[in-house]
Design an enzyme around this catalytic site. Structure first.
Site, PDB file in Angstrom:
ATOM      1  N   ASP A 165      30.024 -78.843   2.376  1.00  0.00           N
ATOM      2  CA  ASP A 165      29.185 -78.438   1.364  1.00  0.00           C
ATOM      3  C   ASP A 165      27.889 -78.057   1.929  1.00  0.00           C
ATOM      4  OD1 ASP A 165      28.414 -78.414  -1.857  1.00  0.00           O
ATOM      5  OD2 ASP A 165      26.938 -79.652  -0.766  1.00  0.00           O
ATOM      6  N   ARG A 215      39.528 -76.308 -19.052  1.00  0.00           N
ATOM      7  CA  ARG A 215      40.884 -76.756 -19.080  1.00  0.00           C
ATOM      8  C   ARG A 215      41.380 -77.765 -20.269  1.00  0.00           C
ATOM      9  NH1 ARG A 215      41.629 -77.456 -12.648  1.00  0.00           N
ATOM     10  NH2 ARG A 215      39.918 -78.657 -13.088  1.00  0.00           N
ATOM     11  N   THR A 255      29.921 -80.994 -15.021  1.00  0.00           N
ATOM     12  CA  THR A 255      28.531 -81.503 -14.837  1.00  0.00           C
ATOM     13  C   THR A 255      27.452 -80.376 -15.045  1.00  0.00           C
ATOM     14  OG1 THR A 255      29.035 -83.205 -13.235  1.00  0.00           O
ATOM     15  CG2 THR A 255      26.883 -82.723 -13.341  1.00  0.00           C
ATOM     16  N   LYS A 306      26.291 -74.027   2.200  1.00  0.00           N
ATOM     17  CA  LYS A 306      24.918 -73.882   1.644  1.00  0.00           C
ATOM     18  C   LYS A 306      24.090 -73.172   2.887  1.00  0.00           C
ATOM     19  CE  LYS A 306      25.057 -77.282  -1.848  1.00  0.00           C
ATOM     20  NZ  LYS A 306      24.873 -78.819  -1.907  1.00  0.00           N
ATOM     21  N   LYS A 309      29.273 -72.622  -4.299  1.00  0.00           N
ATOM     22  CA  LYS A 309      28.852 -72.218  -2.793  1.00  0.00           C
ATOM     23  C   LYS A 309      30.100 -71.926  -2.052  1.00  0.00           C
ATOM     24  CE  LYS A 309      28.762 -76.723  -3.977  1.00  0.00           C
ATOM     25  NZ  LYS A 309      28.151 -77.683  -4.575  1.00  0.00           N
TER      26      LYS A 309
HETATM   27  N1  HSE Z   1      27.756 -82.190  -4.495  1.00  0.00           N
HETATM   28  C1  HSE Z   1      26.581 -81.325  -4.439  1.00  0.00           C
HETATM   29  C2  HSE Z   1      25.563 -82.154  -3.770  1.00  0.00           C
HETATM   30  C3  HSE Z   1      26.218 -80.784  -5.533  1.00  0.00           C
HETATM   31  O1  HSE Z   1      25.518 -83.340  -3.992  1.00  0.00           O
HETATM   32  O2  HSE Z   1      24.458 -81.523  -3.355  1.00  0.00           O
HETATM   33  C4  HSE Z   1      25.192 -79.789  -5.604  1.00  0.00           C
HETATM   34  O3  HSE Z   1      25.514 -78.600  -4.817  1.00  0.00           O
END
Ligand code: HSE
Length: 343
Positions: free
Chosen positions: A203, A46, A14, A207, A107
């Site tokens: 995630d 890939r 993406t 961050k 990240k």
């Molecule tokens: N998967 C992450 C989000 C992408 O939804 O924020 C951006 O870091």
């Protein structure tokens, strides 16, 4: 046309696709605006034979072999746009060791291997840019590193995961089920390859660990972030929050106290009148409490191809222009203090 700066993209997912797209549409204007011509020399993926919507520029090599980037001394900056930690860490270290600047949106490797990666960059006299690793198109890394450099930062809190914010918004506003909303977030290119990392809070934890490092200039052990996700939330929780005059948001929170700091990623009740409550869909928002500047809130798209690619290219331009902001102690949150994580 400006002076040429040759770049390679590793990972044509993406974000890699977003970079190819912006360069194709805006490369000439960026060159005139900044005085550097960003030349896409190679793309490593890939699946080089897979058909893509964007054409690569003439002369750009397409390969599954990452060695071609290492072996080409004319490539100055590598855009490391793959997820995961094992291969990504290895590729990052090998590129830095080969004397190439690296710009990454990954990240997870930053949060987990920060000291190793930046020590390697410093040893080899190159930059490691990571504006795109937090809050997509929102320039929050630059704000902490540059704009607020004269401040003591007391707290950073924000909506840092676009997928979760999209899911929570669509559950509340459109009455979608959790699974339907997640499927839409995946289709829109917001989610990680494994969306468990979005919804389980990892995630956001990565961050907030990165932001805390820059904000507090102390070593951050990612394992000390208190992590909770949104997987168990249902329509009943959203309705209960509403009855309390609140909205549930998955927040990353890093706070300074007299005897240490706290680090968390967790679903949080946000009062409807609070600026973070009205941040919808894939938007992120980061609130920074700075002692001299006061509170600052940055809001923008935190996930998706073009917002994240915009942040990637901001680092590439800074490196290509030889800006000093991306090297030296403030660029990587040199650990000036030893602040314990207290809860
Ligand atoms: N998967 C992450 C989000 C992408 O939804 O924020 C951006 O870091």
């Amino acid at each position: 046309m400006g002076q040429a700066h040759r770049i390679a993209i590793i990972g044509r997912g993406t974000v890699g696709g977003g970079v190819v797209d912006i360069l194709a549409r805006e490369g000439a204007v960026i060159a005139r605006r900044c005085g550097v011509d960003l030349e896409l020399a190679a793309v490593v993926t890939r699946t080089p034979s897979r058909q893509r919507s964007q054409a690569l520029p003439p002369g750009c090599r397409l390969s599954a072999d990452f060695g071609l980037v290492l072996d080409d001394p004319s490539i100055q900056t590598v855009l490391l746009l793959v997820g995961g930690t094992t291969d990504a860490r290895e590729i990052c270290l090998r590129c830095l060791t080969a004397g190439k600047h690296v710009v990454t949106a990954n990240k997870a490797i930053l949060a987990e291997f920060w000291d190793e990666l930046f020590a390697c960059a410093e040893r080899h006299g190159v930059c490691l840019g990571f504006e795109s690793s937090v809050a997509g198109g929102v320039p929050v890394i630059g704000a902490l590193r540059d704009g607020l450099v004269a401040n003591r930062i007391d707290a950073v809190q924000g909506i840092l995961n676009g997928t979760c914010n999209y899911i929570l918004t669509m559950m509340e506003e459109a009455g979608l089920s959790y699974d339907e909303a997640l499927a839409q977030a995946q289709a829109l290119g917001y989610a990680e390859a494994d969306p468990a990392f979005d919804v389980n809070g990892s995630d956001t934890a990565h961050k907030i660990a990165i932001l805390a490092r820059l904000a507090f200039q102390t070593r951050i052990n990612f394992r000390q972030v208190d992590i909770r996700g949104i997987e168990a939330l249902g329509p009943g929780d959203i309705a209960s929050a509403r009855r309390l005059g609140c909205r549930i948001k998955l927040l990353g929170i890093a706070q300074r106290f007299p005897d240490g700091i706290s680090l968390a990623a967790a679903p949080t009740l946000v009062p409807l009148g609070h600026p973070l409550a009205s941040v919808r869909l894939n938007y992120n928002a980061v609130n920074i409490e700075a002692d001299a500047a006061g509170p600052n809130t940055l809001i923008g798209q935190g996930a998706g191809a073009r917002p994240t690619a915009s942040a990637v290219l901001s680092d590439v331009v800074a490196i290509a222009c030889g800006e000093r902001a991306l090297s030296g102690p403030r660029a990587h949150g040199a650990p000036l203090f030893d602040l314990p994580v207290i809860f």
